[in-house]
Every structure is written in structure tokens, then in C-alpha cells.
Design an enzyme around this catalytic site. Structure first.
Site, PDB file in Angstrom:
ATOM      1  N   HIS A  18       0.874  -1.202   0.000  1.00 25.57           N
ATOM      2  CA  HIS A  18       0.000   0.000   0.000  1.00 25.57           C
ATOM      3  C   HIS A  18       0.897   1.235   0.000  1.00 25.57           C
ATOM      4  O   HIS A  18       1.515   1.570   1.005  1.00 25.57           O
ATOM      5  CB  HIS A  18      -0.887   0.007   1.246  1.00 25.57           C
ATOM      6  CG  HIS A  18      -1.834   1.171   1.295  1.00 25.57           C
ATOM      7  ND1 HIS A  18      -3.165   1.026   1.572  1.00 25.57           N
ATOM      8  CD2 HIS A  18      -1.651   2.502   1.102  1.00 25.57           C
ATOM      9  CE1 HIS A  18      -3.756   2.206   1.550  1.00 25.57           C
ATOM     10  NE2 HIS A  18      -2.846   3.130   1.270  1.00 25.57           N
ATOM     11  N   HIS A  20       1.518   5.390  -1.679  1.00 24.04           N
ATOM     12  CA  HIS A  20       1.133   6.575  -2.464  1.00 24.04           C
ATOM     13  C   HIS A  20       2.386   7.178  -3.086  1.00 24.04           C
ATOM     14  O   HIS A  20       3.314   7.556  -2.367  1.00 24.04           O
ATOM     15  CB  HIS A  20       0.464   7.622  -1.568  1.00 24.04           C
ATOM     16  CG  HIS A  20      -0.809   7.143  -0.952  1.00 24.04           C
ATOM     17  ND1 HIS A  20      -2.035   7.321  -1.544  1.00 24.04           N
ATOM     18  CD2 HIS A  20      -1.042   6.456   0.195  1.00 24.04           C
ATOM     19  CE1 HIS A  20      -2.978   6.784  -0.783  1.00 24.04           C
ATOM     20  NE2 HIS A  20      -2.396   6.241   0.282  1.00 24.04           N
ATOM     21  N   LEU A  21       2.392   7.252  -4.406  1.00 17.84           N
ATOM     22  CA  LEU A  21       3.554   7.837  -5.093  1.00 17.84           C
ATOM     23  C   LEU A  21       3.250   9.197  -5.702  1.00 17.84           C
ATOM     24  O   LEU A  21       4.167   9.886  -6.146  1.00 17.84           O
ATOM     25  CB  LEU A  21       4.047   6.894  -6.205  1.00 17.84           C
ATOM     26  CG  LEU A  21       4.805   5.641  -5.766  1.00 17.84           C
ATOM     27  CD1 LEU A  21       5.141   4.784  -6.986  1.00 17.84           C
ATOM     28  CD2 LEU A  21       6.085   5.987  -4.999  1.00 17.84           C
ATOM     29  N   ARG A  22       1.939   9.547  -5.800  1.00 17.04           N
ATOM     30  CA  ARG A  22       1.540  10.806  -6.472  1.00 17.04           C
ATOM     31  C   ARG A  22       2.004  10.806  -7.932  1.00 17.04           C
ATOM     32  O   ARG A  22       2.206   9.759  -8.517  1.00 17.04           O
ATOM     33  CB  ARG A  22       2.058  12.052  -5.728  1.00 17.04           C
ATOM     34  CG  ARG A  22       1.933  12.008  -4.209  1.00 17.04           C
ATOM     35  CD  ARG A  22       0.530  11.920  -3.711  1.00 17.04           C
ATOM     36  NE  ARG A  22       0.490  12.090  -2.255  1.00 17.04           N
ATOM     37  CZ  ARG A  22      -0.442  11.580  -1.473  1.00 17.04           C
ATOM     38  NH1 ARG A  22      -1.421  10.840  -1.974  1.00 17.04           N
ATOM     39  NH2 ARG A  22      -0.426  11.791  -0.175  1.00 17.04           N
ATOM     40  N   ASN A  46      -5.356   7.281  -5.897  1.00 22.43           N
ATOM     41  CA  ASN A  46      -6.101   8.508  -5.539  1.00 22.43           C
ATOM     42  C   ASN A  46      -5.377   9.771  -6.002  1.00 22.43           C
ATOM     43  O   ASN A  46      -5.082  10.668  -5.225  1.00 22.43           O
ATOM     44  CB  ASN A  46      -6.403   8.566  -4.034  1.00 22.43           C
ATOM     45  CG  ASN A  46      -5.168   8.592  -3.153  1.00 22.43           C
ATOM     46  OD1 ASN A  46      -4.108   8.105  -3.553  1.00 22.43           O
ATOM     47  ND2 ASN A  46      -5.289   9.150  -1.970  1.00 22.43           N
ATOM     48  N   LYS A 104      -9.260  -0.539  -5.790  1.00 20.42           N
ATOM     49  CA  LYS A 104      -9.259   0.154  -4.504  1.00 20.42           C
ATOM     50  C   LYS A 104     -10.631   0.750  -4.210  1.00 20.42           C
ATOM     51  O   LYS A 104     -11.181   1.489  -5.027  1.00 20.42           O
ATOM     52  CB  LYS A 104      -8.210   1.277  -4.537  1.00 20.42           C
ATOM     53  CG  LYS A 104      -8.207   2.164  -3.304  1.00 20.42           C
ATOM     54  CD  LYS A 104      -7.730   1.412  -2.080  1.00 20.42           C
ATOM     55  CE  LYS A 104      -7.983   2.209  -0.811  1.00 20.42           C
ATOM     56  NZ  LYS A 104      -6.804   2.621  -0.104  1.00 20.42           N
ATOM     57  N   HIS A 141     -10.363   0.772   1.961  1.00 27.09           N
ATOM     58  CA  HIS A 141     -10.186   1.777   3.020  1.00 27.09           C
ATOM     59  C   HIS A 141     -11.377   1.609   3.950  1.00 27.09           C
ATOM     60  O   HIS A 141     -12.479   2.040   3.640  1.00 27.09           O
ATOM     61  CB  HIS A 141     -10.120   3.192   2.441  1.00 27.09           C
ATOM     62  CG  HIS A 141      -9.866   4.220   3.502  1.00 27.09           C
ATOM     63  ND1 HIS A 141      -8.667   4.904   3.612  1.00 27.09           N
ATOM     64  CD2 HIS A 141     -10.629   4.646   4.531  1.00 27.09           C
ATOM     65  CE1 HIS A 141      -8.724   5.709   4.653  1.00 27.09           C
ATOM     66  NE2 HIS A 141      -9.904   5.577   5.228  1.00 27.09           N
ATOM     67  N   HIS A 179      -4.395  -0.794   6.023  1.00 25.87           N
ATOM     68  CA  HIS A 179      -3.956   0.012   7.172  1.00 25.87           C
ATOM     69  C   HIS A 179      -4.873  -0.153   8.380  1.00 25.87           C
ATOM     70  O   HIS A 179      -5.472   0.816   8.850  1.00 25.87           O
ATOM     71  CB  HIS A 179      -3.784   1.484   6.794  1.00 25.87           C
ATOM     72  CG  HIS A 179      -4.858   2.069   5.911  1.00 25.87           C
ATOM     73  ND1 HIS A 179      -6.198   1.986   6.206  1.00 25.87           N
ATOM     74  CD2 HIS A 179      -4.773   2.755   4.752  1.00 25.87           C
ATOM     75  CE1 HIS A 179      -6.888   2.600   5.271  1.00 25.87           C
ATOM     76  NE2 HIS A 179      -6.043   3.068   4.362  1.00 25.87           N
ATOM     77  N   ASP A 252       1.480   2.615   3.503  1.00 26.29           N
ATOM     78  CA  ASP A 252       0.642   3.812   3.336  1.00 26.29           C
ATOM     79  C   ASP A 252       1.500   5.075   3.404  1.00 26.29           C
ATOM     80  O   ASP A 252       1.024   6.128   3.838  1.00 26.29           O
ATOM     81  CB  ASP A 252      -0.482   3.861   4.386  1.00 26.29           C
ATOM     82  CG  ASP A 252      -1.617   4.779   3.968  1.00 26.29           C
ATOM     83  OD1 ASP A 252      -1.627   5.230   2.804  1.00 26.29           O
ATOM     84  OD2 ASP A 252      -2.486   5.052   4.812  1.00 26.29           O
ATOM     85  N   HIS A 256       2.973  14.448   1.640  1.00 28.09           N
ATOM     86  CA  HIS A 256       2.373  15.778   1.483  1.00 28.09           C
ATOM     87  C   HIS A 256       3.473  16.773   1.829  1.00 28.09           C
ATOM     88  O   HIS A 256       4.277  16.512   2.738  1.00 28.09           O
ATOM     89  CB  HIS A 256       1.211  15.985   2.458  1.00 28.09           C
ATOM     90  CG  HIS A 256       0.012  15.124   2.188  1.00 28.09           C
ATOM     91  ND1 HIS A 256      -0.925  15.430   1.233  1.00 28.09           N
ATOM     92  CD2 HIS A 256      -0.402  13.964   2.753  1.00 28.09           C
ATOM     93  CE1 HIS A 256      -1.865  14.504   1.220  1.00 28.09           C
ATOM     94  NE2 HIS A 256      -1.565  13.589   2.130  1.00 28.09           N
ATOM     95  N   ALA A 268      -4.041  14.587   5.637  1.00 25.13           N
ATOM     96  CA  ALA A 268      -3.754  13.315   6.311  1.00 25.13           C
ATOM     97  C   ALA A 268      -2.687  12.568   5.531  1.00 25.13           C
ATOM     98  O   ALA A 268      -2.790  12.441   4.308  1.00 25.13           O
ATOM     99  CB  ALA A 268      -5.014  12.478   6.383  1.00 25.13           C
TER     100      ALA A 268
HETATM  101  O1  DOR Z   1      -3.370   9.310   5.765  1.00 20.87           O
HETATM  102  C1  DOR Z   1      -3.745   9.019   4.649  1.00 20.87           C
HETATM  103  N1  DOR Z   1      -3.205   9.593   3.552  1.00 20.87           N
HETATM  104  N2  DOR Z   1      -4.711   8.118   4.507  1.00 20.87           N
HETATM  105  C2  DOR Z   1      -5.265   7.854   3.317  1.00 20.87           C
HETATM  106  O2  DOR Z   1      -6.160   7.044   3.258  1.00 20.87           O
HETATM  107  C3  DOR Z   1      -4.856   8.608   2.112  1.00 20.87           C
HETATM  108  C4  DOR Z   1      -3.498   9.106   2.253  1.00 20.87           C
HETATM  109  C5  DOR Z   1      -3.113  10.130   1.199  1.00 20.87           C
HETATM  110  O3  DOR Z   1      -3.421   9.928   0.026  1.00 20.87           O
HETATM  111  O4  DOR Z   1      -2.485  11.121   1.549  1.00 20.87           O
HETATM  112 ZN    ZN Z   2      -3.341   5.091   1.665  1.00 16.81          ZN
END
Ligand code: DOR
Ligand code: ZN
Length: 350
Positions: A18, A20-22, A46, A104, A141, A179, A252, A256, A268
């Protein structure tokens, strides 16, 4: 050798189930942090706009591979963002072509960029039926979004109100509860061995809700699902170190910029890609279960996904505290690296 005297550990190369690479500049900046240690990762869809179709997933995969620095080997395993308009036949084709590994499910409004997620679960039943038929996992999720449900209860309520009925109607669907943050989720997975597994993040093994809120508010510990009380963290550690095949690593790691985190309504997400393996080695060592790290980080995940474990290895070596940077620089601004609050003595050396 007694566990406590161990100063070196060689395990199969880990995978992150799991991540996130953006996209764009942020992708370029964070990808090496994961690819340095991990062989594969399940890539979250996402983005803005989300990765919904097979064509979008294939294009995103190409951008990830193009962003990989020379000489680094890494396989992104793509996911499709489930919407109420998702075409079951597009999902089938994406799976058959090897473009998408999983789908997802974000309940609409649950977290970052989840507005296009699912409101009415009956609307996605045809997609879930196809996935059950072809053996494609659903990554969930697991939080309800009702405003009248306390944020600390949203995972437990999701299990009762959404997940149990959903799995009853589609028992052949493979589900990954992502998560997990509660004893309730750990118990649910333990008690339901068929077609169900859970990922656990690095940070939820280390922080509880006091870390976020006691003695000042710490936005860099804020993520979703939000960390719960200490008893829940202990339940997660017990699950992770147990060797139980249904629990495996999904960091996860969610970058950011500090500017996005440090404001009156901050984002988050906790960025752990840089020091995850050091953090995990410390957690497993303190629990006296370093020998279970390989199952958690490298073996259980591929087994659930029906993939072979890596045939490559990494070696972790114990020594002086590792001086990780406080943040990594990106063209969008600095991204703070997770601070576990204790020294990290293990580093990946090979
Ligand atoms: O903390 C989180 N950040 N939880 C998520 O489900 C999404 C993720 C994000 O994309 O930043
Ligand atoms: Zn996530």
C-alpha cells in the site's frame, strides 16, 4: 544465535502492499525512497483526477517506470479506483492484461481525494462479482464516513455495517483490509480466514493517538485512519510479529508537503518510505521477533496476492543510530520524514 545478539539480518527483498507515489515532480522525488529497498508496491490510485480505467492505470504505470532512476529495479503493481460508474468489463480486461493487480475501494469522502469513491455499495456489485470470478483482490479503506460516527470508531463500524454484509454477499471476493488500526480489525481478520487479509503500516505499529494530541498537536502524525489508543497499537504489533500469513506490510507512505500538512486544516498522511525498514527492524527487535520480519515484509503479501516472493534479498545491519534526514526536498517543497521518536540502529546495507 540469541535474537538479542544479532547484528545482521538478511531477508527476501520486501514489498510494500500500500503506497502513495503521487505524480509529476512529487513522484520523481519520492519514488527512489521506496525503490531503494522495495521490489514491488501496490500503487494507490487517488490522484487528481483518480486512476479509474485500465488505460489510465497503464499510463500511470508508464510514468512511474519513466521516473525510476537509472539502475533501480522496481515493479509498480497498479490499482483501479472504484467508482459507481466503473465498468466491470474494463476491470476484467485490466486484470487479464496484467495492467491492474487490484481495485481500490474508498468510501466517498473517507480520506484524501476520495470524493469519487463509493456511496451506494449496491452500485458496484457487478464489479465485485467479476472480481470474485477472476480472483482479483479488493483493497479496502475501511472507515465509514457518517458525520455522526466518532472518528475513532469509524473502522470498527465499517466492519460491522459495510464489510460483513459485503463479504457475505460476495464470499469469493479476496479482500485486503488496508492500514488496520484496531484490535477489532485484527480480530475480524483472525476469525475469518477465507479470502481476507490486512495490511499494517509502519507508523501504526509505533504511534498511538497520544503522539498526535498530547502536549501539543503534531500534524506529521496525522493520517487516516487516525491512530487509536495504545491497546490497539499493541494488538497491531502482536498481529505483525505473529507470523500469521494474513497480516503484511502496507506502509501507506503518503507524501504531502510541509505546507500542506502545517495549516489550519492539514492533510492526512505520513511519509515513511525513507526509513520504514529501519523502523520495522527496531519494532520487531524490541518485540524479540526479528525472525518474523521477513514473513511480514516479504512473504505474506505475495502469498495472499498469488505472486512469488522476491528472489532477491536485502541485508539489514545493526550499528550506531542512523542519521535519517528530517525531510526530503521536492520541487513542491520539503516532505517531512516520519520521526519514530527513538533511535534507529538498523540500516539496509545490501
Ligand atoms: O493518511 C492518509 N493519507 N490516509 C489515506 O487514506 C490517504 C493518504 C493520502 O493519500 O495522503
Ligand atoms: Zn493510503
Amino acid at each position: 544465535m540469541p535474537e538479542k545478539d544479532r547484528t545482521s539480518l538478511t531477508i527476501r527483498r520486501p514489498d510494500d502492499w500500500h503506497l502513495h507515489l503521487r505524480d509529476g515532480a512529487m513522484l520523481q522525488a519520492v519514488l527512489p525512497e521506496t525503490a531503494r529497498h522495495f521490489g514491488r508496491a501496490i500503487i494507490m490510485p487517488n490522484l487528481v483526477p483518480p486512476v479509474v480505467t485500465a488505460a489510465q492505470a497503464a499510463a500511470y504505470r508508464d510514468r512511474i517506470i519513466a521516473a525510476l532512476p537509472e539502475g533501480m529495479k522496481f515493479t509498480p503493481l497498479m490499482t483501479l479506483y472504484l467508482t459507481e460508474a466503473t465498468d466491470p468489463e474494463d476491470v476484467r480486461a485490466a486484470h487479464a492484461a496484467g495492467i491492474a493487480t487490484a481495485v481500490k475501494l474508498y468510501p466517498a469522502g473517507a480520506t484524501t481525494n476520495s470524493a469519487s469513491g463509493v456511496r451506494d455499495f449496491e452500485q458496484v456489485r457487478p464489479v465485485l462479482d467479476v472480481m470474485a470470478e477472476i480472483g482479483m483482490p479488493l483493497c479496502v479503506h475501511g472507515e465509514v464516513t457518517d458525520h455522526d460516527i466518532d472518528i475513532f470508531d469509524r473502522e470498527a463500524v465499517f466492519i460491522d455495517k459495510i464489510l460483513k454484509p459485503l463479504r457475505k454477499k460476495t464470499p469469493d471476493l479476496k479482500v485486503v483490509m488496508e492500514h488496520v488500526t484496531t484490535q477489532d480489525a485484527v480480530d475480524y481478520v483472525r476469525d475469518n480466514p477465507k479470502n481476507l487479509a490486512a495490511t499494517i503500516t509502519t507508523h501504526h505499529l509505533i504511534i498511538n493517538r497520544n503522539h498526535i494530541l498530547a502536549g501539543g498537536i503534531r500534524p506529521h502524525f496525522y493520517c487516516l485512519p487516525v491512530a487509536k489508543r495504545e491497546a490497539h497499537r499493541i494488538a497491531l504489533v502482536q498481529a505483525a510479529i505473529s507470523g500469521d500469513k494474513r497480516f503484511f506490510l502496507g506502509t501507506d507512505s503518503a507524501p504531502h508537503t510541509d505546507a500542506a500538512k502545517l495549516q489550519s486544516c492539514g492533510c492526512a498522511g505520513i511519509f515513511t518510505a525513507t526509513n520504514t525498514m529501519s523502523c520495522l527492524a527496531e519494532v520487531f527487535e524490541v518485540a524479540g521477533q526479528l525472525n518474523k520480519l521477513e514473513a511480514f515484509a516479504s512473504l505474506n503479501g505475495p502469498m495472499f496476492y498469488g505472486l512469488p516472493p522476491s528472489d532477491d534479498t536485502i541485508t539489514l545491519t545493526k550499528g550506531d543510530p542512523v542519521p535519517y534526514p528530517d525531510s526530503i526536498e521536492t520541487p513542491d517543497g520539503p516532505v517531512t520524514v516520519f520521526n519514530p521518536g527513538f533511535d534507529l540502529h538498523w540500516r539496509v546495507t545490501g
